[in-house]
Motif scaffolding. Sequence first.
Motif, short mmCIF file in Angstrom:
data_model
loop_
_atom_site.label_atom_id
_atom_site.label_comp_id
_atom_site.label_asym_id
_atom_site.label_seq_id
_atom_site.Cartn_x
_atom_site.Cartn_y
_atom_site.Cartn_z
N GLU A 52 -5.64 -0.47 6.04
CA GLU A 52 -5.29 -0.75 4.65
C GLU A 52 -5.39 -2.23 4.31
OE1 GLU A 52 -1.39 0.94 4.70
OE2 GLU A 52 -2.08 2.85 3.91
N ASP B 44 -17.28 0.42 9.76
CA ASP B 44 -18.46 -0.09 10.46
C ASP B 44 -18.08 -1.10 11.53
OD1 ASP B 44 -20.15 1.47 8.96
OD2 ASP B 44 -20.70 -0.12 7.54
N GLN C 61 -8.21 4.27 10.13
CA GLN C 61 -8.35 3.64 8.82
C GLN C 61 -7.50 2.38 8.80
OE1 GLN C 61 -7.19 6.82 6.14
NE2 GLN C 61 -9.33 7.33 5.75
N TYR D 168 0.81 -1.21 0.00
CA TYR D 168 0.00 0.00 0.00
C TYR D 168 0.85 1.27 0.00
CZ TYR D 168 -3.74 -3.27 0.91
OH TYR D 168 -4.63 -4.31 0.80
N GLN E 191 -11.53 -3.95 3.48
CA GLN E 191 -11.19 -2.63 3.99
C GLN E 191 -12.39 -1.69 4.04
OE1 GLN E 191 -9.45 -4.59 1.93
NE2 GLN E 191 -7.37 -3.84 1.59
N SER E 192 -13.28 -1.79 3.05
CA SER E 192 -14.44 -0.89 3.02
C SER E 192 -15.42 -1.15 4.16
CB SER E 192 -15.17 -1.02 1.67
OG SER E 192 -15.63 -2.35 1.48
N GLU E 193 -15.31 -2.32 4.80
CA GLU E 193 -16.18 -2.65 5.92
C GLU E 193 -15.56 -2.31 7.27
OE1 GLU E 193 -18.58 -6.59 4.62
OE2 GLU E 193 -16.39 -6.82 4.57
N TYR E 194 -14.32 -1.83 7.23
CA TYR E 194 -13.59 -1.64 8.49
C TYR E 194 -14.21 -0.59 9.38
CZ TYR E 194 -9.90 -0.30 11.73
OH TYR E 194 -9.21 0.02 12.87
#
Length: 651
Positions: free
Chosen positions: A555, A629, A553, A203, A624-627
């Motif tokens: 990665e 929540d 956040q 990343y 990652q997009s669910e992290y």
Amino acid sequence: MKTILVGLLLTVVHSSILFAQKSPSKFGDIPMDDIKMTTYDHDSSASAVILMDFGKCYITENAVSLILNFERHFRIKILSNDALHPGGPADIEIPLLNIGTDEEKVTSLKAVTYNLENGAIVETKLSKDGIFKQKFNKNISLQTFTLPNVKVGSVIEVSYTVTSDFLFNFHNWQFQYKIPVRSSEYWALIPDVLVVTKYQQGYIPITDYESKPQNTSTFQVEAHHWKAQRVPAFKTEPFMTCEKDYVTKVNFAVSQIVQPGRPIVNVMKSWASLNNTLVDEPQFGKLITGSGFLKKKAEELTAGMTDPLAKATAIYNYVKQSIEWDGSKEKYPDNLKEVLENKKGSSADINFILASMFEKVGIPVEMVLLSTRDHGFIRQQYPMERQLNYVICSTKIADKTMLIDATDRLLPMGVLPERCLNGVGMLISRDNHGWITIDTKIKAKTTISADLTIDESASIKGKLSFLYDGYDAHDVRQEYFGKGEQDFVKSFLNNRSWLFEKTEFQNVNDFNTPAKQIHDVVISEHATVTGNVMYVNPFVTNQLTDNVFKAQQREYPVDFGSPQEETYMAKINIPEGFVLDEIPKSRVLMLPGNAARYTYNISVTGNVITAVSIFQINKSLFVQSEYADLREFYNHVVAKQAEQIVLKKKI
């Protein structure tokens, strides 16, 4: 494999290219600023920093063959005592591939520690007797050494060359480590005799890259050059699989070796080709149908049985109890007869004995190759056998497919060790070859029951029972048998002001049944009295007090391995002379698709408060997009479980 001096390797007219790609620093020329450095400007918390890391991979030619060369030169600054632990930056491992009698060799090894003493830089060189070689697995050995006289303030410097005949093993380059990197540079000089696919991961973008042809009298070479500055330390986060899946890195996959006048060597063929080879391989597919010495024992174990599941279970229990796993993860077995005699073997040894014994009594069995969680996930688009490091069995009984690994004595048949839960595996089969999902229907599950009474001084007395199922049962049994019952209890009580008046363990030896521990307990530190008010948290144990997901956040995916469930049920008797003033409110939290769910119910009947908490993680992998929540879900659970019951003295 031939041992060749570096000087001989460079006799070809490669010198105009190879020597152009030199390390940016001369060995031993240590800047005084680096010796005097006390903190790293770009990461003041760093315990150490890689000052410079230079690598180069290229092909040379001697009189009889082509040689693969990998050079590395690096320096590390030690900044604090946290970097001096075993396995830290001063402990160096160089992995070396071996196949049959051939192996990679380390040449031109130099390793020095530099310290500032009385204003002068003092060198301490690594001695030859400080270099060791150890087996990692069947095809990898490690050349290891520890830099001498390393302390806070030291700079360590290492350079070496690895040479081999294994042209297919073009070396990858890692830019990111657990400590920051000030400068990293890599040259990949790929000759036209190799067809190579390269791919980056991680990343941290590496934007300083160039590529240009550089022809020689022997090869046409494409010179690829990467440079990176101020690469941040790789921060491990909770519920990750393998660090090497996520560090910033460039990888190389050799698909063909094309030498003039010689047949083309297809290194990277296809997964189907690997399957077809292994099905008829004497040390793989035919080893299952062979190994006749296992037939008698298999028939003895299953004598009088007609149910295939009963037969499989009897053989499974025999193999896992009779042969100790030596801890090595292998995909190809050794001599099975010797393994059985020695009663110890690798994962492949054990699972091939299991498979062959199944076959001897008519139980259908095939093998599944996979990559364990610590080995990394599989990139299916690159059919490289080295991505696979482990093998398990697959059988079909009563139309139900069961994946089996007999290395762990604490697991029932059909429950894979958690190390195997890494996405997919490749079924090796004459008729049904393909990728299959490697997952589990088993949860890591704990149920806690508390029947408690509080007296007016806030002392709590009662009974606590813990019921462990699935992977939680495995972990508890592992600790219980590893420590012994007495030390297990001591460890359980660590940092708790509890008194166990009576303790009982149930079913710890029955691996098909949940394990249970029951305690008659006195707890003196949990409830508090302030004036006429008593505060009690319903969770006397297993309260989620802190959100494990601290980063805003993330990665990397969150990989729990298996679904999780923890149920806490408490019955709390209100003490004489007190009345209920306030209790937490009941609540239900749920993530989209029921990926995670938390239910908290609390009620009062007469003089008894009943609290029921059910925490569930219902899927193993969160991208990652669910992290965000998931992190917020944990925040709410932490907050809810922190709420107090408030009791007041009667007036």
